[in-house]
Design a protein around this motif. Structure first.
Motif, PDB file in Angstrom:
ATOM      1  N   SER A  62       5.628  -6.760  -2.798  1.00 57.52           N
ATOM      2  CA  SER A  62       6.974  -7.044  -2.828  1.00 57.52           C
ATOM      3  C   SER A  62       7.964  -6.254  -2.457  1.00 57.52           C
ATOM      4  N   SER A  64       7.668  -3.848  -0.123  1.00 57.38           N
ATOM      5  CA  SER A  64       7.504  -3.764   1.242  1.00 57.38           C
ATOM      6  C   SER A  64       8.825  -4.418   2.030  1.00 57.38           C
ATOM      7  N   ILE A  65       9.441  -5.375   1.291  1.00 64.71           N
ATOM      8  CA  ILE A  65      10.596  -6.062   1.982  1.00 64.71           C
ATOM      9  C   ILE A  65      11.884  -5.097   2.334  1.00 64.71           C
ATOM     10  N   THR A 247       9.192 -11.823   2.216  1.00 63.70           N
ATOM     11  CA  THR A 247       8.632 -10.421   2.766  1.00 63.70           C
ATOM     12  C   THR A 247       8.024 -10.719   3.984  1.00 63.70           C
TER      13      THR A 247
END
Length: 440
Positions: A62, A64-65, A247
């Motif tokens: 999560s 990486s958003i 994401t």
């Protein structure tokens, strides 16, 4: 000292380190490590926790958003979308009294919808709109203040990076939080435009009006902003229709803005490298703050301070609404000396459990959305209040001929507008929760 007293003393020590200009992430990590050592008498637990925290937090899918939204903002800046948005808004609003400044605010709202960063919105729109505002005789005070205030829309109009961070810290649904912020974001843009309209009528010598654009010019300018509408619709619409996760939506947005920048001819290999390096640098800064906040909050949990504070707040005979006002005033004070992201990381893990335990007449699933949007707006005010109003310094750097004191004075009406908006949203939660209830 007792464990709770050690927890209490950690706050003045932390603020001292911040005033000494130690990075907020490092300061929180140092205080967290030192406090845990005082509580346990050895450093082995914290050293072990540091290993597990680093991997456990940063390996989460999560998170990486965050770099994806940052990259989306950099590509949007390179693609020159700000100029198209401002030109479109100017053709529709520029002929009104104060219309060019209103157009700048409207363009900030549009750019914020594909950027998610207040500082990037202020810097990008400042470069685009300041020359036009000067061209039409806008005073330095009104021009710089309008852009500084308009830039704050970057963290409120979804998708917003700080909304994502809040959702992760409070364990809220990102898609619902984006929807909850949509109406307050529109109210913010409208409120700023009304503020400009009132200001120019009280001081008619501060600006001039441009000639009305023809309908052909308006439609042509409007047609040029279709990439913004497509990207915003794809990201937000795709999330709400369940086509992809937030994401994945951030990845779609980054790819979309990158393609627009590429086909416009503005994206070179050097530009791609710079965007990636800027994204990596910003992501590293955010992750460092996240790690420091996690260490500090784990220390506070060991001290028992959050539980004691929550019990104390619940035992008060004061109205929950009065406690909410006190918390919002605290955020206003913090905003004068601390940046918005640091405030969210530092305070939400401590205050959210306390506030969610009070009775505001809202279901638990809705309270977090409503509280998050209100906090975000108050944090947003800190971006245009001295002495650490980051947007003010960014805009002032773009126009150094305007004294920073003039920019400070010019933002006061916008700050008043923000406070009125906070009061309205506190009094009428339906404005924040209406769309969420309608869709979900």
């Amino acid at each position: 000292m007792s464990r709770i007293e050690i927890g209490l003393w950690s706050f003045p020590v932390l603020l001292l380190l911040i005033f000494l200009r130690i990075p907020i992430g490092v300061a929180m990590a140092v205080v967290g490590f030192g406090g845990a050592y005082l509580l346990n008498g050895n450093s082995l637990m914290m050293l072990s926790q540091l290993k597990h925290l680093t991997y456990g937090e940063f390996s989460s899918y999560s998170f990486s958003i965050i770099p994806l939204f940052l990259l989306m903002g950099h590509f949007a800046t390179l693609g020159g979308m700000s100029a198209g948005l401002f030109k479109a808004a100017e053709t529709w609003l520029g002929h009104r009294k104060g219309g060019v400044a209103m157009a700048a605010v409207g363009a900030c709202a549009g750019f914020g919808a594909i950027c998610g960063s207040s500082l990037a919105t202020a810097a990008t729109m400042g470069k685009t709109a300041l020359p036009e505002l000067k061209r039409y005789g806008y005073s330095g005070r009104l021009a710089t203040a309008s852009l500084a205030a308009g830039g704050t829309l970057g963290i409120l109009i979804p998708p917003s990076l700080i909304l994502v961070v809040y959702a992760m810290l409070a364990e809220e649904n990102i898609a619902k939080l984006f929807m909850a912020a949509f109406v307050p974001g529109l109210l913010a843009a409208i409120g700023y435009m009304i503020c400009i309209s009132i200001y120019v009528r009280l001081r008619p010598d501060c600006c001039t009006s441009r000639a009305p654009a023809t309908w052909s010019e308006r439609l042509t300018a409007l047609a040029r902003v279709w990439p913004v509408l497509v990207i915003f619709g794809a990201v937000v619409g795709g999330i709400y229709l369940g086509v992809f996760t937030p994401t994945e939506g951030a990845a779609v947005g980054a790819a979309g803005t990158g393609l627009v920048a590429l086909f416009s001819g503005a994206l070179t290999w050097r530009g791609i490298g710079e965007a990636i390096l800027e994204t990596a640098s910003s992501t590293g800064m955010i992750y460092l703050i996240l790690l420091g906040a996690k260490m500090f909050n784990n220390f506070l949990a060991l001290s028992g301070l959050p539980m004691a504070a929550a019990g104390w707040a619940e035992g008060l005979t004061l109205s929950p609404w009065l406690i909410l006002v006190a918390v919002l005033l605290m955020y206003l004070a913090f905003g004068c000396v601390m940046d918005s992201l640091s405030m969210i990381f530092l305070t939400i893990p401590i205050l959210y459990p306390i506030m969610s335990g009070l009775d505001f007449g809202l279901p638990p699933g809705e309270f977090g959305l409503w509280f998050g949007v209100i906090v975000l707006i108050v944090v947003e005010v800190g971006l245009i209040t001295p002495p650490v109003g980051m947007n003010l310094f960014i805009i002032n750097a773009l126009d150094p001929e305007v004294p920073i004191a003039e920019t400070f004075k010019g933002t006061l009406p916008f700050v008043l507008t923000d406070l009125i908006r906070v009061a309205i949203l506190v009094a009428f939660p339906i404005l924040t929760l209406g769309l969420v209830r309608l869709v979900y």
